[in-house]
Design a protein around this motif. Structure first.
Motif, PDB file in Angstrom:
ATOM      1  N   TYR A  81       0.830  -1.210   0.000  1.00 16.24           N
ATOM      2  CA  TYR A  81       0.000   0.000   0.000  1.00 16.24           C
ATOM      3  C   TYR A  81       0.864   1.259   0.000  1.00 16.24           C
ATOM      4  O   TYR A  81       0.488   2.297  -0.547  1.00 16.24           O
ATOM      5  N   TYR A  82       2.049   1.164   0.613  1.00 14.05           N
ATOM      6  CA  TYR A  82       2.909   2.340   0.763  1.00 14.05           C
ATOM      7  C   TYR A  82       3.914   2.510  -0.374  1.00 14.05           C
ATOM      8  O   TYR A  82       4.645   3.506  -0.407  1.00 14.05           O
ATOM      9  N   ASP A  83       3.972   1.560  -1.301  1.00 12.94           N
ATOM     10  CA  ASP A  83       5.035   1.565  -2.308  1.00 12.94           C
ATOM     11  C   ASP A  83       5.089   2.834  -3.131  1.00 12.94           C
ATOM     12  O   ASP A  83       6.161   3.350  -3.438  1.00 12.94           O
ATOM     13  N   ASP A  84       3.936   3.341  -3.533  1.00 10.88           N
ATOM     14  CA  ASP A  84       3.901   4.508  -4.423  1.00 10.88           C
ATOM     15  C   ASP A  84       3.733   5.827  -3.673  1.00 10.88           C
ATOM     16  O   ASP A  84       3.526   6.874  -4.293  1.00 10.88           O
ATOM     17  N   MET A  85       3.839   5.765  -2.350  1.00 12.50           N
ATOM     18  CA  MET A  85       3.671   6.984  -1.552  1.00 12.50           C
ATOM     19  C   MET A  85       5.027   7.588  -1.204  1.00 12.50           C
ATOM     20  O   MET A  85       5.992   6.868  -0.960  1.00 12.50           O
ATOM     21  N   ILE A  86       5.095   8.912  -1.177  1.00  5.98           N
ATOM     22  CA  ILE A  86       6.325   9.563  -0.730  1.00  5.98           C
ATOM     23  C   ILE A  86       6.341   9.568   0.798  1.00  5.98           C
ATOM     24  O   ILE A  86       5.299   9.476   1.460  1.00  5.98           O
ATOM     25  N   LEU A  87       7.518   9.702   1.357  1.00  2.00           N
ATOM     26  CA  LEU A  87       7.717   9.541   2.800  1.00  2.00           C
ATOM     27  C   LEU A  87       6.902  10.528   3.626  1.00  2.00           C
ATOM     28  O   LEU A  87       6.334  10.172   4.667  1.00  2.00           O
ATOM     29  N   SER A  88       6.807  11.775   3.171  1.00  2.00           N
ATOM     30  CA  SER A  88       6.060  12.776   3.952  1.00  2.00           C
ATOM     31  C   SER A  88       4.580  12.422   4.031  1.00  2.00           C
ATOM     32  O   SER A  88       3.924  12.648   5.055  1.00  2.00           O
ATOM     33  N   ASP A  89       4.033  11.818   2.941  1.00  2.00           N
ATOM     34  CA  ASP A  89       2.616  11.422   2.954  1.00  2.00           C
ATOM     35  C   ASP A  89       2.391  10.235   3.897  1.00  2.00           C
ATOM     36  O   ASP A  89       1.360  10.163   4.573  1.00  2.00           O
ATOM     37  N   ILE A  90       3.356   9.308   3.924  1.00  2.00           N
ATOM     38  CA  ILE A  90       3.237   8.168   4.855  1.00  2.00           C
ATOM     39  C   ILE A  90       3.213   8.689   6.289  1.00  2.00           C
ATOM     40  O   ILE A  90       2.411   8.230   7.119  1.00  2.00           O
ATOM     41  N   TYR A  91       4.090   9.656   6.585  1.00  2.00           N
ATOM     42  CA  TYR A  91       4.143  10.221   7.943  1.00  2.00           C
ATOM     43  C   TYR A  91       2.800  10.869   8.296  1.00  2.00           C
ATOM     44  O   TYR A  91       2.251  10.632   9.381  1.00  2.00           O
ATOM     45  N   THR A  92       2.276  11.670   7.380  1.00  2.00           N
ATOM     46  CA  THR A  92       1.010  12.380   7.644  1.00  2.00           C
ATOM     47  C   THR A  92      -0.129  11.393   7.866  1.00  2.00           C
ATOM     48  O   THR A  92      -0.935  11.551   8.798  1.00  2.00           O
ATOM     49  N   GLN A  93      -0.201  10.353   7.037  1.00  2.00           N
ATOM     50  CA  GLN A  93      -1.263   9.349   7.199  1.00  2.00           C
ATOM     51  C   GLN A  93      -1.113   8.572   8.509  1.00  2.00           C
ATOM     52  O   GLN A  93      -2.114   8.202   9.128  1.00  2.00           O
ATOM     53  N   SER A  94       0.111   8.341   8.925  1.00  2.00           N
ATOM     54  CA  SER A  94       0.351   7.628  10.185  1.00  2.00           C
ATOM     55  C   SER A  94      -0.127   8.450  11.374  1.00  2.00           C
ATOM     56  O   SER A  94      -0.716   7.909  12.324  1.00  2.00           O
ATOM     57  N   VAL A  95       0.125   9.747  11.339  1.00  2.00           N
ATOM     58  CA  VAL A  95      -0.365  10.634  12.404  1.00  2.00           C
ATOM     59  C   VAL A  95      -1.887  10.625  12.425  1.00  2.00           C
ATOM     60  O   VAL A  95      -2.507  10.558  13.506  1.00  2.00           O
ATOM     61  N   ASP A  96      -2.498  10.681  11.245  1.00  2.00           N
ATOM     62  CA  ASP A  96      -3.968  10.648  11.165  1.00  2.00           C
ATOM     63  C   ASP A  96      -4.510   9.344  11.748  1.00  2.00           C
ATOM     64  O   ASP A  96      -5.528   9.341  12.463  1.00  2.00           O
ATOM     65  N   ALA A  97      -3.850   8.232  11.433  1.00  2.00           N
ATOM     66  CA  ALA A  97      -4.287   6.934  11.964  1.00  2.00           C
ATOM     67  C   ALA A  97      -4.202   6.922  13.489  1.00  2.00           C
ATOM     68  O   ALA A  97      -5.093   6.402  14.172  1.00  2.00           O
ATOM     69  N   TYR A  98      -3.146   7.500  14.014  1.00  2.00           N
ATOM     70  CA  TYR A  98      -2.979   7.606  15.476  1.00  2.00           C
ATOM     71  C   TYR A  98      -4.127   8.411  16.087  1.00  2.00           C
ATOM     72  O   TYR A  98      -4.723   8.010  17.092  1.00  2.00           O
ATOM     73  N   LEU A  99      -4.454   9.537  15.476  1.00  2.00           N
ATOM     74  CA  LEU A  99      -5.521  10.401  16.000  1.00  2.00           C
ATOM     75  C   LEU A  99      -6.890   9.760  15.856  1.00  2.00           C
ATOM     76  O   LEU A  99      -7.808  10.033  16.646  1.00  2.00           O
TER      77      LEU A  99
END
Length: 703
Positions: A13-31
């Motif tokens: 799922y993360y293969d085509d994502m840039i690192l900053s977008d993965i970080y942002t989505q991870s924070v959203d998942a946490y919240l």
């Protein structure tokens, strides 16, 4: 690196994502309380960031190497064009290298991370989120590892400390398996080297220390190369200015690489690199390899030329027959020479940049400086009688050079922790008849007490710290004292061994740590004054007069008027919050410490007999009225220490003493004129040294 999980998960799922977008989505998942997506996302962030960083480093290393010995287009170096041509060629290489990596890992794989996100990753913020997500998924060992990793960079984060303590109470968490997931690679070999050394397996110790050295140097080099990234000038400078600005920006970043490497599980070890050579010199000697022994000695002395122990070792080795036949054995190792020379050049260059640009800033801010001078003059008029340890000169040095900025963990923390582990509380409030007080032992051993008593004999001044009054408390006694500032000056001018000042500092810092821990303080506790004091009976009294006190009953931060009144006003040192006394001897009569319920000593609550290494700690207010019974025979010596919660009243002489000690350990003492003596009022001399000594000026700017 995060541990592999037993259950395989699909991260495509993360293969085509840039690192900053993965970080942002991870924070959203946490919240959003999406714990599994939080775990998957942040684990990918950590893994991908390491790949990203390594790709950048390898690309830059490859391109530096490729242009190292390039043939210039034009053989003559006109207007320094060779330097610029080299950088152009390096840039072309970087473009091609980056594209090669993108072809393999995806078009967005080396897209630059926003500074705000990269800073959070470097400060281990993902682990702060991860520990919660792990906990919610009942992965308790992973949660403990994550929060411990976060604490290695944020050691005073109270909530994280509490969380780790909680995790350690869980049956699913094994304390022995809690680890720093971002531990440096060289640490494993370093620790194995130390263990082998202690087990006297010197061949194995050498093997591990040599591996550790190589990896340490490579890791710092990688860090320095990664510092050569983009820099937002924030304006549009001229060509030359932009080059100089970017260079200074990268240089400051490179200077922090050793701080990053020397952080071992949250404990900053300043001497980590040089200690490799210290271990190696003895291990090589035990194996009979004298040449490598001498090289390790000389390499260590590059870092600390005035180290007394290593100088003595060198003298010992130099008398060996093998060394006398080969005097060239004492040659430092190449990597050590290069490292130390680079460090010194960079420090001098940064100081030059700081000094010269500060002068320009000062010229551009003339009006502001004038108003500042007015406020300084007004402040001087208001200060008539500075308290002990807070002379105007020492305050000026501290204020000018921003001494009170928060620092990383002290390089002495490890030593202090060892000392604290040897202490034990022997009496608490109930046994001492009052509140907020305790008695402990084990702060010093006999030889250390003897050394400090000897220090007082050599350096203490009659009445020092109390306006030259030689008997400030009792006409029956001679009072002698030594401040840190005077002791530091004696070390600076070679009149005192550095080890004695070091012991003075270490033992009192142990007291501060113990007081803070006992009273469970959740804020910083600062030294406000430190005094090595001795009281000597002027005449041997055959019988004790119980009413004679060496120091009358008093409180340390208020004026005790009667049983119910203690005035928190001048001349009392109202900012003092806690007090401690470490005793150094017991070979005298009288001199007991007493707690009293009233200022007239009519209701004595407890009496404490001094003893080497024994410490009394208490709050400085009216709850702890105390005094000292008269010394009947002999000399009573102790370390008296006062603490404050108000950073404004920090003991500036302590900081100056630390800098002087570092200067002497690095370069040796300053040689004064013959028959030189420290003046009674030494503050002006202390101040002038920090204005005139270039090495002290350099160290103080870097502190």
């Amino acid at each position: 690196m995060l541990e592999d999980k037993k259950i395989d998960r699909d991260f495509s799922y993360y293969d085509d994502m840039i690192l900053s977008d993965i970080y942002t989505q991870s924070v959203d998942a946490y919240l959003d309380d999406n714990w599994q997506k939080c775990i998957d996302g942040f684990e990918q962030v950590i893994k991908r960031y390491k790949k990203y960083r390594n790709a950048v480093i390898q690309c830059r290393k490859k391109c530096k190497k490729n242009v190292d010995k390039f043939t210039p287009i034009f053989i003559d170096n006109i207007d320094d064009f060779h330097f610029y041509e080299k950088k152009v060629r390096e840039t072309l290489c970087l473009l091609k290298c980056n594209q090669d990596y993108r072809d393999i890992a995806g078009l967005n794989s080396l897209k630059r991370l926003p500074y705000e996100i990269e800073k959070k990753i470097m400060e281990f913020v993902p682990y702060e989120h991860l520990h919660i997500c792990y906990y919610q998924k009942n992965q308790f060992q992973d949660a403990a590892n994550a929060i411990f990793t976060y604490l290695t960079i944020h050691p005073k984060h109270e909530m994280s400390i509490s969380n780790l303590r909680y995790y350690l109470t869980l049956p699913e968490v094994e304390e022995a398996k809690v680890k720093n997931l971002e531990i440096q690679k060289f640490v494993k070999y370093y620790m194995e080297g130390v263990k082998a050394y202690e087990d006297e397996l010197y061949e194995l110790a050498i093997e591990n220390f040599e591996k550790s050295l190589i990896i340490y140097m490579d890791s710092e080099n990688d860090c320095r190369i990664y510092c050569e990234g983009p820099f937002d000038q924030g304006w549009h400078p001229e060509f030359t200015s932009s080059v100089a600005n970017h260079f200074a920006y990268c240089l400051k970043c490179k200077r922090s690489c050793s701080l990053w490497l020397n952080n071992i599980n949250g404990d900053y070890q300043k001497d980590l690199l040089s200690s490799h050579y210290n271990y190696l010199q003895f291990a090589y000697y035990k194996l009979g390899d004298i040449k490598n022994t001498c090289q390790a000695v000389e390499s260590y002395l590059l870092f600390y030329p005035a180290d007394e122990t290593m100088i003595n070792n060198k003298m010992f080795y130099s008398k060996l027959p093998k060394v006398q036949k080969n005097l060239n054995f004492f040659r430092p190792r190449e990597e050590a020479v290069y490292y130390v020379k680079r460090q010194e050049y960079e420090l001098r260059l940064l100081k030059y940049i700081s000094d010269e640009f500060s002068l320009i800033d000062a010229k551009l801010s003339t009006s502001k400086n004038k108003s500042d001078k007015k406020s300084i003059n007004n402040e001087k008029k208001a200060v008539n009688h500075p308290p002990p340890g807070h002379s105007p000169s020492s305050r000026l040095v501290a204020a000018t050079d921003k001494f009170l900025e928060k620092k990383k963990i002290s390089r002495r923390q490890f030593e202090i922790e060892k000392r604290l582990n040897k202490t034990k509380i022997i009496a608490r409030e109930n046994e001492l008849g009052g509140k907020s007080r305790y008695l402990a032992e084990g702060f010093l051993i006999d030889s250390e007490c003897d050394s400090l008593v000897q220090l007082a004999k050599i350096a203490a001044v009659k009445g020092d710290g109390y306006e030259d009054n030689k008997s400030p408390h009792s006409k029956n006694e001679l009072f002698e004292g030594l401040t840190l500032g005077r002791a530091a000056l004696m070390v600076y001018f070679g009149l005192l061994e550095p080890k004695k000042l070091q012991l003075f500092l270490h033992s009192t810092e142990t007291a501060r740590g113990h007081v803070k821990k006992f009273f469970n303080l959740d804020q910083e506790l600062f030294f406000t004054y430190t005094h090595l004091v001795c009281r000597s009976a002027l005449t041997d009294l055959s019988e004790r007069d119980e009413d004679v006190y060496s120091h009358d009953i008093h409180a340390d931060n208020c004026l005790a008027i009667d049983d119910n009144t203690c005035l928190h006003e001048s001349p009392a040192y109202t900012w003092r919050d806690y007090s401690a006394i470490i005793y150094l001897n017991d070979d005298f009569d009288g001199g007991e410490f007493v707690f009293s319920a009233d200022p007239k000593a009519q209701n004595i609550q407890s009496i404490i007999k001094p003893k080497c290494g024994r410490m009394i700690g208490f709050t400085a207010d009216e709850k702890n009225l105390h005094g000292v019974k008269g010394v009947v025979k002999g000399k009573r010596c102790a370390l008296a220490i006062w603490f404050t919660l108000n950073e404004k009243y920090y003991e500036t002489e302590r900081k100056l003493a630390e800098i002087i000690l570092e200067r002497v350990m690095l370069k040796g003492p300053f040689k004064p004129i013959k028959n030189f003596k420290i003046p009674l009022n030494y503050e002006k001399l202390l101040f002038s040294r920090f204005k005139e000594d270039e090495i002290l000026k350099l160290l103080i700017n870097l502190s």
